[in-house]
Write a protein that holds these residues in place. Sequence first.
Motif, PDB file in Angstrom:
ATOM      1  N   MET A   1       0.780  -1.141  -0.146  1.00  0.00           N
ATOM      2  CA  MET A   1       0.144   0.018   0.037  1.00  0.00           C
ATOM      3  C   MET A   1       0.919   1.329   0.177  1.00  0.00           C
ATOM      4  O   MET A   1       1.648   1.353   0.936  1.00  0.00           O
ATOM      5  CB  MET A   1      -0.847  -0.153   1.437  1.00  0.00           C
ATOM      6  CG  MET A   1      -1.731   1.379   1.344  1.00  0.00           C
ATOM      7  SD  MET A   1      -2.643   1.373   3.200  1.00  0.00           S
ATOM      8  CE  MET A   1      -1.091   1.709   3.927  1.00  0.00           C
ATOM      9  N   SER A  54      -5.961  -2.429  -4.371  1.00  0.00           N
ATOM     10  CA  SER A  54      -6.038  -1.480  -5.604  1.00  0.00           C
ATOM     11  C   SER A  54      -7.215  -0.729  -5.526  1.00  0.00           C
ATOM     12  O   SER A  54      -8.240  -1.053  -5.936  1.00  0.00           O
ATOM     13  CB  SER A  54      -6.018  -2.632  -6.911  1.00  0.00           C
ATOM     14  OG  SER A  54      -4.904  -3.179  -7.096  1.00  0.00           O
ATOM     15  N   ASN A 204      -0.243  -4.243  -5.752  1.00  0.00           N
ATOM     16  CA  ASN A 204       0.118  -3.672  -4.720  1.00  0.00           C
ATOM     17  C   ASN A 204       1.248  -4.441  -3.654  1.00  0.00           C
ATOM     18  O   ASN A 204       2.094  -3.666  -2.975  1.00  0.00           O
ATOM     19  CB  ASN A 204      -1.181  -3.299  -3.733  1.00  0.00           C
ATOM     20  CG  ASN A 204      -0.878  -2.683  -2.151  1.00  0.00           C
ATOM     21  OD1 ASN A 204      -0.802  -1.769  -2.096  1.00  0.00           O
ATOM     22  ND2 ASN A 204      -0.934  -3.664  -1.409  1.00  0.00           N
ATOM     23  N   PHE A 236      -1.732   0.375 -12.042  1.00  0.00           N
ATOM     24  CA  PHE A 236      -1.309   0.276 -10.465  1.00  0.00           C
ATOM     25  C   PHE A 236      -0.590   1.895 -10.656  1.00  0.00           C
ATOM     26  O   PHE A 236       0.923   1.622 -10.598  1.00  0.00           O
ATOM     27  CB  PHE A 236      -0.758  -0.512  -9.669  1.00  0.00           C
ATOM     28  CG  PHE A 236      -0.782  -0.253  -8.413  1.00  0.00           C
ATOM     29  CD1 PHE A 236      -2.015  -0.679  -7.579  1.00  0.00           C
ATOM     30  CD2 PHE A 236       0.183   0.172  -7.856  1.00  0.00           C
ATOM     31  CE1 PHE A 236      -1.915  -0.406  -6.149  1.00  0.00           C
ATOM     32  CE2 PHE A 236       0.163   0.344  -6.259  1.00  0.00           C
ATOM     33  CZ  PHE A 236      -0.760   0.028  -5.640  1.00  0.00           C
TER      34      PHE A 236
END
Length: 473
Positions: A1, A54, A204, A236
């Motif tokens: 994260m 995500s 992530n 991402f």
Amino acid sequence: MRTRFTRFIAAVAILSVVPLPAQSQTDASLKLSTTNPAAATEFRAGASDFQNASFESAAAHFKAALAADPTFGLGRVLYAATNPLDPTQQSTELNRGIADAARATNNELVLAVAYREATLGHGDAANALFHAASQLMPADELVAWTAGGGFGMPLPAAREFVQRHPNYPIGYNTLAYQAWLGGDRAAGVAAARRQIELLPNAPNPHDTYAELLQWNGNFPEAAAHYKRATALSPKFPEAYAGLAEVAALQGQYDQARAYLNQAIANSWTPPQKLGYMRQIVGTYVLQGAPADVTRSLEAAIAEAKAQGDGVSTAILYSQLATVQANANNANAAHQSLATAKAASATAPYQVHYFGGVAHGLLKHWAPAGQELAALKAQAAAEPGTVPPDRVPALEGYLLTQQGKAPEALSILMKGDTTSVLIMNRIAEAHATLGHPGVAAAWNSRVNENYAVNLQDFTNVNSRRRAKLETASR
């Protein structure tokens, strides 16, 4: 994260309606009220992305679920919790979602109300509801993780959680950051690596591992995992921002901006695009290119205005004022500050902070003191909205600039001395007192901190000053 964006972490828990690898969770733990196949499919996709952190992709799926079934209450609540809505619209959507969820199952209603309370910042109520949900669905690992504190779970609780749920990936994400911040860097890196082992094909986990490697100074390995995250689905863009940080920390500013332009091209939402534009500003600050700082700030201001984002417009104008004040352009700085205060119905704390800095640069002590008083009042009236390092940093800076370095140090040393902003202001005060060795030691702590935040104007300016002050010795 990644730690730069927090919009989607406010209501970070999401029901586990889709099994992760090596899990046995099924819809048996929560029967969705929607009978629309498309809505159910989109909601499940959103839940899967959410529990893999995500968040922007999850938000897009929740929006699609609601479009397929406008009566799906829990879907509407999650849509409102994760999509960038203005406060009035968000409140309306949340309340309508609760009304619709009331016609569904008890489990779905409890979760919907919990997410609403979390989204509105009602922590105590949300926690009680998530605990209730964990009792109603004791086999649901994600509900259990949320009831334990989610990303804010204290380190002992995070360790206990992964012991009880050793194959649940997101638990290791929490443990990785909490262990690192608790001083056990090796345990933090190991936890992040374990998350990749459990979930190797989601972006992530690679991004989290890369971030901790970056903080540890392992730049080549960090870049490799950031690049891996960019190649996985869903898209991402935060991984490009991570690559930009690694490049900027090594003085590769053009490369950093190239990565940020890739992040912009892959942005999910206009606010995310604006965030990356603000990070481009940060690269120019670190580089020490004031003309480009001004130009990129003006570009970000234009984008914020186009999005109708008064708060970001106000912040950006107040930052521009400091650049103008540093160039001794008092008229332009005063105009920018006036525009900043007019841009939003309520001035964000940054306007007062940067207003104080700008007036201090111009040696306008009375208005600087007024901005400091306003910042203190806002911190007292709205606990948690002003970062704890801002008030002592501004007060210490103004005292140092007025020849009162001992008084400045007495205030700064009571602040968060792990903050790069506080560390650099301490160094400046010591330099003023003729303590070059002590000043250099504090600036070295700044230079050796690799948790750069390119969007944080104070963070990048502190780093730039520390580098300059170190180079001038």
